[in-house]
Scaffold this motif. Structure first.
Motif, PDB file in Angstrom:
ATOM      1  N   VAL A 102      16.343   7.028  -1.183  1.00 46.20           N
ATOM      2  CA  VAL A 102      16.716   6.238  -0.003  1.00 46.20           C
ATOM      3  C   VAL A 102      15.989   6.757   1.239  1.00 46.20           C
ATOM      4  O   VAL A 102      15.502   5.980   2.065  1.00 46.20           O
ATOM      5  CB  VAL A 102      18.255   6.272   0.205  1.00 46.20           C
ATOM      6  N   HIS A 103      15.888   8.068   1.351  1.00 47.66           N
ATOM      7  CA  HIS A 103      15.224   8.623   2.541  1.00 47.66           C
ATOM      8  C   HIS A 103      13.759   8.199   2.585  1.00 47.66           C
ATOM      9  O   HIS A 103      13.233   7.859   3.645  1.00 47.66           O
ATOM     10  CB  HIS A 103      15.359  10.150   2.568  1.00 47.66           C
ATOM     11  N   LEU A 104      13.126   8.206   1.418  1.00 46.42           N
ATOM     12  CA  LEU A 104      11.724   7.782   1.340  1.00 46.42           C
ATOM     13  C   LEU A 104      11.592   6.321   1.792  1.00 46.42           C
ATOM     14  O   LEU A 104      10.706   5.977   2.570  1.00 46.42           O
ATOM     15  CB  LEU A 104      11.244   7.933  -0.108  1.00 46.42           C
ATOM     16  N   GLU A 105      12.523   5.491   1.291  1.00 44.39           N
ATOM     17  CA  GLU A 105      12.467   4.063   1.618  1.00 44.39           C
ATOM     18  C   GLU A 105      12.678   3.817   3.110  1.00 44.39           C
ATOM     19  O   GLU A 105      11.927   3.092   3.739  1.00 44.39           O
ATOM     20  CB  GLU A 105      13.581   3.299   0.865  1.00 44.39           C
ATOM     21  N   ARG A 106      13.699   4.439   3.676  1.00 36.83           N
ATOM     22  CA  ARG A 106      14.153   4.012   4.994  1.00 36.83           C
ATOM     23  C   ARG A 106      13.801   4.937   6.164  1.00 36.83           C
ATOM     24  O   ARG A 106      13.774   4.498   7.301  1.00 36.83           O
ATOM     25  CB  ARG A 106      15.690   3.793   4.975  1.00 36.83           C
ATOM     26  N   PHE A 107      13.554   6.222   5.892  1.00 35.08           N
ATOM     27  CA  PHE A 107      13.393   7.144   7.031  1.00 35.08           C
ATOM     28  C   PHE A 107      12.156   8.041   6.995  1.00 35.08           C
ATOM     29  O   PHE A 107      11.834   8.675   7.993  1.00 35.08           O
ATOM     30  CB  PHE A 107      14.632   8.042   7.163  1.00 35.08           C
ATOM     31  N   GLY A 108      11.520   8.173   5.839  1.00 30.64           N
ATOM     32  CA  GLY A 108      10.386   9.096   5.727  1.00 30.64           C
ATOM     33  C   GLY A 108       9.276   8.720   6.693  1.00 30.64           C
ATOM     34  O   GLY A 108       8.917   7.550   6.808  1.00 30.64           O
ATOM     35  N   LYS A 109       8.755   9.718   7.432  1.00 28.22           N
ATOM     36  CA  LYS A 109       7.703   9.449   8.423  1.00 28.22           C
ATOM     37  C   LYS A 109       6.590  10.467   8.301  1.00 28.22           C
ATOM     38  O   LYS A 109       6.840  11.680   8.371  1.00 28.22           O
ATOM     39  CB  LYS A 109       8.286   9.602   9.836  1.00 28.22           C
ATOM     40  N   THR A 200      -5.520   5.726  -5.936  1.00 29.80           N
ATOM     41  CA  THR A 200      -5.025   4.881  -7.036  1.00 29.80           C
ATOM     42  C   THR A 200      -3.512   5.050  -7.243  1.00 29.80           C
ATOM     43  O   THR A 200      -2.941   4.407  -8.115  1.00 29.80           O
ATOM     44  CB  THR A 200      -5.737   5.249  -8.351  1.00 29.80           C
ATOM     45  N   LEU A 201      -2.886   5.949  -6.474  1.00 30.59           N
ATOM     46  CA  LEU A 201      -1.450   6.216  -6.674  1.00 30.59           C
ATOM     47  C   LEU A 201      -0.626   5.635  -5.526  1.00 30.59           C
ATOM     48  O   LEU A 201      -0.884   5.939  -4.348  1.00 30.59           O
ATOM     49  CB  LEU A 201      -1.207   7.731  -6.760  1.00 30.59           C
ATOM     50  N   SER A 202       0.373   4.831  -5.864  1.00 26.87           N
ATOM     51  CA  SER A 202       1.250   4.244  -4.843  1.00 26.87           C
ATOM     52  C   SER A 202       2.194   5.318  -4.305  1.00 26.87           C
ATOM     53  O   SER A 202       2.316   6.401  -4.891  1.00 26.87           O
ATOM     54  CB  SER A 202       2.064   3.108  -5.465  1.00 26.87           C
ATOM     55  N   VAL A 203       2.900   5.006  -3.224  1.00 26.49           N
ATOM     56  CA  VAL A 203       3.831   5.997  -2.647  1.00 26.49           C
ATOM     57  C   VAL A 203       4.912   6.419  -3.647  1.00 26.49           C
ATOM     58  O   VAL A 203       5.163   7.615  -3.808  1.00 26.49           O
ATOM     59  CB  VAL A 203       4.423   5.495  -1.309  1.00 26.49           C
ATOM     60  N   PRO A 204       5.573   5.502  -4.356  1.00 24.47           N
ATOM     61  CA  PRO A 204       6.581   5.977  -5.321  1.00 24.47           C
ATOM     62  C   PRO A 204       5.983   6.913  -6.380  1.00 24.47           C
ATOM     63  O   PRO A 204       6.640   7.862  -6.814  1.00 24.47           O
ATOM     64  CB  PRO A 204       7.099   4.694  -5.975  1.00 24.47           C
ATOM     65  N   LYS A 234       4.862  -0.737   5.449  1.00 20.91           N
ATOM     66  CA  LYS A 234       4.856  -2.149   5.839  1.00 20.91           C
ATOM     67  C   LYS A 234       5.819  -2.931   4.938  1.00 20.91           C
ATOM     68  O   LYS A 234       6.610  -3.751   5.408  1.00 20.91           O
ATOM     69  CB  LYS A 234       3.436  -2.687   5.676  1.00 20.91           C
ATOM     70  N   ALA A 235       5.776  -2.635   3.638  1.00 22.77           N
ATOM     71  CA  ALA A 235       6.658  -3.329   2.691  1.00 22.77           C
ATOM     72  C   ALA A 235       8.124  -3.013   2.976  1.00 22.77           C
ATOM     73  O   ALA A 235       9.024  -3.777   2.644  1.00 22.77           O
ATOM     74  CB  ALA A 235       6.294  -2.942   1.259  1.00 22.77           C
ATOM     75  N   GLN A 236       8.353  -1.855   3.599  1.00 16.09           N
ATOM     76  CA  GLN A 236       9.719  -1.478   3.987  1.00 16.09           C
ATOM     77  C   GLN A 236      10.053  -2.002   5.388  1.00 16.09           C
ATOM     78  O   GLN A 236      11.114  -1.683   5.933  1.00 16.09           O
ATOM     79  CB  GLN A 236       9.860   0.059   3.990  1.00 16.09           C
ATOM     80  N   PRO A 427       6.139  -4.640  -4.314  1.00  8.71           N
ATOM     81  CA  PRO A 427       6.030  -5.902  -3.576  1.00  8.71           C
ATOM     82  C   PRO A 427       5.395  -5.719  -2.190  1.00  8.71           C
ATOM     83  O   PRO A 427       5.468  -4.621  -1.622  1.00  8.71           O
ATOM     84  CB  PRO A 427       7.486  -6.355  -3.424  1.00  8.71           C
ATOM     85  N   ALA A 428       4.820  -6.782  -1.657  1.00  5.99           N
ATOM     86  CA  ALA A 428       4.247  -6.714  -0.304  1.00  5.99           C
ATOM     87  C   ALA A 428       5.374  -6.549   0.706  1.00  5.99           C
ATOM     88  O   ALA A 428       5.192  -5.984   1.787  1.00  5.99           O
ATOM     89  CB  ALA A 428       3.449  -7.972  -0.023  1.00  5.99           C
ATOM     90  N   LYS A 429       6.565  -7.036   0.346  1.00  9.22           N
ATOM     91  CA  LYS A 429       7.728  -6.918   1.235  1.00  9.22           C
ATOM     92  C   LYS A 429       8.967  -6.716   0.370  1.00  9.22           C
ATOM     93  O   LYS A 429       9.269  -7.564  -0.472  1.00  9.22           O
ATOM     94  CB  LYS A 429       7.826  -8.219   2.053  1.00  9.22           C
ATOM     95  N   PHE A 430       9.642  -5.592   0.541  1.00 11.13           N
ATOM     96  CA  PHE A 430      10.899  -5.379  -0.185  1.00 11.13           C
ATOM     97  C   PHE A 430      12.011  -6.165   0.498  1.00 11.13           C
ATOM     98  O   PHE A 430      11.988  -6.339   1.724  1.00 11.13           O
ATOM     99  CB  PHE A 430      11.303  -3.896  -0.149  1.00 11.13           C
ATOM    100  N   TYR A 431      12.999  -6.584  -0.277  1.00  7.16           N
ATOM    101  CA  TYR A 431      14.210  -7.095   0.354  1.00  7.16           C
ATOM    102  C   TYR A 431      14.984  -5.874   0.866  1.00  7.16           C
ATOM    103  O   TYR A 431      15.262  -4.946   0.104  1.00  7.16           O
ATOM    104  CB  TYR A 431      15.060  -7.889  -0.657  1.00  7.16           C
TER     105      TYR A 431
END
Ligand code: MIC
Ligand code: SF4
Length: 647
Positions: A102-109, A200-204, A234-236, A427-431
């Motif tokens: 959750v921290h990665l998704e919403r707050f990581g900077k 070649t590696l995404s953030v997750p 951006k997707a977040q 996704p380009a944009k997460f819900y």
């Protein structure tokens, strides 16, 4: 000519000089806690009498103790919520997900420092944060505006080239790193990832790699912040949080290790250590009793959708039990939206809540002697809740293959069954729906703190005595983890009740420890622990120091010790000593009587400490690696006692 680690540290060092091996005090921008370590951390924070947290952001997550058999967990959650409201902390309610995901998704900077009371806090390194795990008390100090102290690190560059082949994953990369560096001997190092392969590696995927760097014992692991990071943020819906953070062309490193992603194959960590690495092929087609997919290492949207695509139209093998715990509410909502949830449920998964669950042995303990395939990061003896079980750590792809075949299967062989590799993209944009966070209001000092019967005051340490006279209550070997010292799982609900929790000390190693230690303490003598290399591997749980302190353990004498546990021992006034001559370890037996004198003077003068073995009529020397600051803490009887003294 700076690397990323130097760049972040140069803007955060407040005390000390950037010299390798020397202690520096750094400013902490963000903190996170989880409920199992958080309750004690906030009790300690309350004792500091600060009206409001002084960080840019502090988040309190509820994700570990969510089973709620009995009132204890719910009491803790309510306590945490009231503390968060009072002190200006964001509260992430049970159900919102695992703290690191959750921290990665919403707050990581990128570029910020994050201190978390959980050893897998380095997950944040996936977005270019300097994210470090620590004991709860250190996090409480950071929330109160205090510095966090680390040894100025050796920076090891892990240079990734090439590109992962189909069915080979980020998990296999970190298992390869574990094969190279093992789980011991990396204290004081940071892994900085670079090279053409990182694009070649995404953030997750990057976060899977930094998450499990914890198993190597490094201070943290970090990736640059680049265009891939920007896409993720951006997707977040958080593009404004992005900034570029890359190493200079001519940056210097203490060591460079090359890994060619194209050459990797599916890997596994075999029982009972994340450092026992083998390829999946080498294991052979052994029968698999249980498959568990989730945990902070592998529970992202990409992980879950990949599993879903592999399992589309497939059914669970009759001999295997299968659980899936998505990492967050956001992951669940997005895989529902994109159809993945249907495939997972339809295949036969038991859906667990977005929490730690099986990873910490808090549910889904496998059957006697089971082979359990897990996408989590630790397979220490007994951690699953079943001591006789054999847990193997694997990628979600390898786990999904076993769901179908009921046996250890190289996922590349799924193509022979007509299952093609699903190249899932994020996704380009997460819900996004942040409604499970409770954001603090401006001023809330009049909030009443909820304290149910499960919440007890943290026990106070006593100032250090000049001598330790006592018994070797326990002699253990190399690589004793915090799971060996104090189990989590079903016992974790006693985290807020130190006397009760202490009954389970060293349960998996020697169930008689508690009663023997109690007797020794009651007879007026001290308890002493003798250990081999890498004592205190694994978790940040300060109860692995707090409970021994409560039981009258005054010193741990080891060949070497891991960073977080070493700091926790100091925070709770237990003396961490190292053998000057490792062969002395062999000359001590459990139950020997030891006597250590002149401790204060030796520490003040930087002299080694002489230990007399009364039973054997011998003498040996112990050294220590303590900064002046740490010596002061020890002499005061721990960090809380020290803070009271200086206030
Ligand atoms: C773990 O994975 O061992 C834990 C449970 O998350 C611990 C924290 C704890 O013991 O509460 C950790 O990793 O620090
Ligand atoms: Fe939770 Fe397991 Fe991650 Fe620890 S390792 S934070 S128990 S999911």
């Amino acid at each position: 000519m700076a690397n990323i680690v130097e760049k972040i540290l140069s803007t955060h060092i407040v005390e000390g000089k950037p010299e390798k091996g020397k202690e520096v005090g750094i400013k902490i921008d963000q903190t996170l806690t989880q409920d199992a370590t958080g309750t004690m951390a906030y009790l300690q924070f309350e004792a500091m009498d600060i009206p409001r947290v002084k960080t840019e952001l502090s988040v309190s997550y509820v994700d570990h103790n969510t089973v709620q058999i009995g009132f204890e967990n719910a009491d803790d959650h309510k306590y945490l919520q009231s503390v968060a409201t009072k002190y200006g902390i964001v509260f992430s309610r049970a159900g919102n997900g695992i703290c690191h995901q959750v921290h990665l998704e919403r707050f990581g900077k990128p570029g910020k420092t994050l201190l978390g009371s959980d050893s897998h806090t380095p997950t944040g390194g996936g977005v270019g944060m300097m994210a470090i795990g620590a004991g709860g008390l250190d996090v409480a100090v950071a929330m109160a505006g205090g510095l966090f102290y680390i040894t100025y690190p050796n920076v090891i560059k892990i240079n990734l080239t090439g590109k992962l082949n189909k069915w080979v994953t980020a998990k296999d990369v970190i298992l390869k790193v574990l094969e190279i560096f093992t789980t011991k001997g990396n204290v004081g190092c940071v892994f900085e990832y670079g090279g053409a392969g990182i694009k070649t590696l995404s953030v997750p995927e990057r976060a899977t790699i930094t998450n499990m760097g914890a198993e190597c014992g490094v201070t943290t692991s970090i990736f640059p912040s680049d265009e891939v990071t920007k896409e993720f943020l951006k997707a977040q819906g958080r593009e404004e949080d992005w900034k570029q953070l890359i190493a200079d062309e001519d940056a210097k490193y203490d060591q460079v290790v090359d890994i060619n992603l194209s050459e990797l194959v599916p890997m596994t960590a075999t029982p009972h250590s994340p450092g026992n690495i083998s390829t999946v092929k080498e294991i052979g087609e052994i029968k698999v009793d249980q498959v568990c997919i989730g945990s902070c290492t592998n529970s992202s949207y990409k992980d879950m959708m990949t599993v879903a695509e592999i399992l589309k139209g497939q059914k669970l093998h009759p001999n295997t039990s299968f659980v899936v715990a998505p990492g967050s509410k956001q992951v669940i909502e997005n895989i529902i939206k994109d159809g993945g949830f249907q495939s997972i449920v339809s295949a036969g998964a038991r859906i667990a809540e977005a929490a730690c669950g099986f990873c910490i042995g808090n549910s889904q303990s496998p059957k006697t002697d089971a082979v359990s395939l897990r996408t989590s990061n630790r397979n220490f003896l007994g951690r699953s809740g079943t001591k006789s079980a054999n847990a193997y750590l694997v990628s979600p792809e390898t786990a999904a293959a076993a769901v179908i075949t009921g046996k250890f299967t190289d996922p590349r062989d799924l193509e022979k069954l007509g299952i093609m590799y699903p190249d899932v993209k994020i996704p380009a944009k997460f819900y996004v729906d942040d409604s499970m966070f409770l954001f603090p209001e401006a001023r809330k000092e009049d909030v009443k703190i909820y304290r149910g019967p499960n919440i007890g005051d943290p026990p106070a340490a006593t100032p250090m005595q000049d001598k330790i006279e006592g018994t070797v209550t326990l002699k253990v070997e190399d690589k004793i983890t915090t799971d060996h010292i104090i189990p989590a799982g079903s016992k974790m609900k006693y985290r807020s009740n130190v006397p009760k929790y202490s009954e389970f000390l060293f349960e998996v190693v020697d169930p008689t420890f508690h009663d023997r230690a109690k007797k020794i303490k009651e007879s007026g003598k001290d308890n002493i622990i003798i250990a081999g290399h890498s004592y205190g591997q694994g978790s940040s749980r300060e109860h692995a120091a707090l409970c021994p302190m409560y039981m009258g353990v005054k010193a741990v004498m080891a060949k070497s010790m891991e960073r977080i546990h070493n700091a926790n021992l100091i925070n709770f006034g237990i003396l961490p000593l190292n053998f000057k001559d490792e062969s002395d370890y062999d000359k001590i037996d459990q139950a020997d009587e030891l006597k250590v004198s002149n401790i204060k003077a030796s520490l003040k003068e930087g002299k080694s400490i002489i230990v007399k073995n009364i039973t054997k009529a011998t003498e040996f020397e112990m050294t220590y690696n303590l900064s002046d600051r740490q010596i002061k803490i020890l002499l005061a009887g721990g960090t809380l006692a020290m803070m009271k003294k200086t206030n």
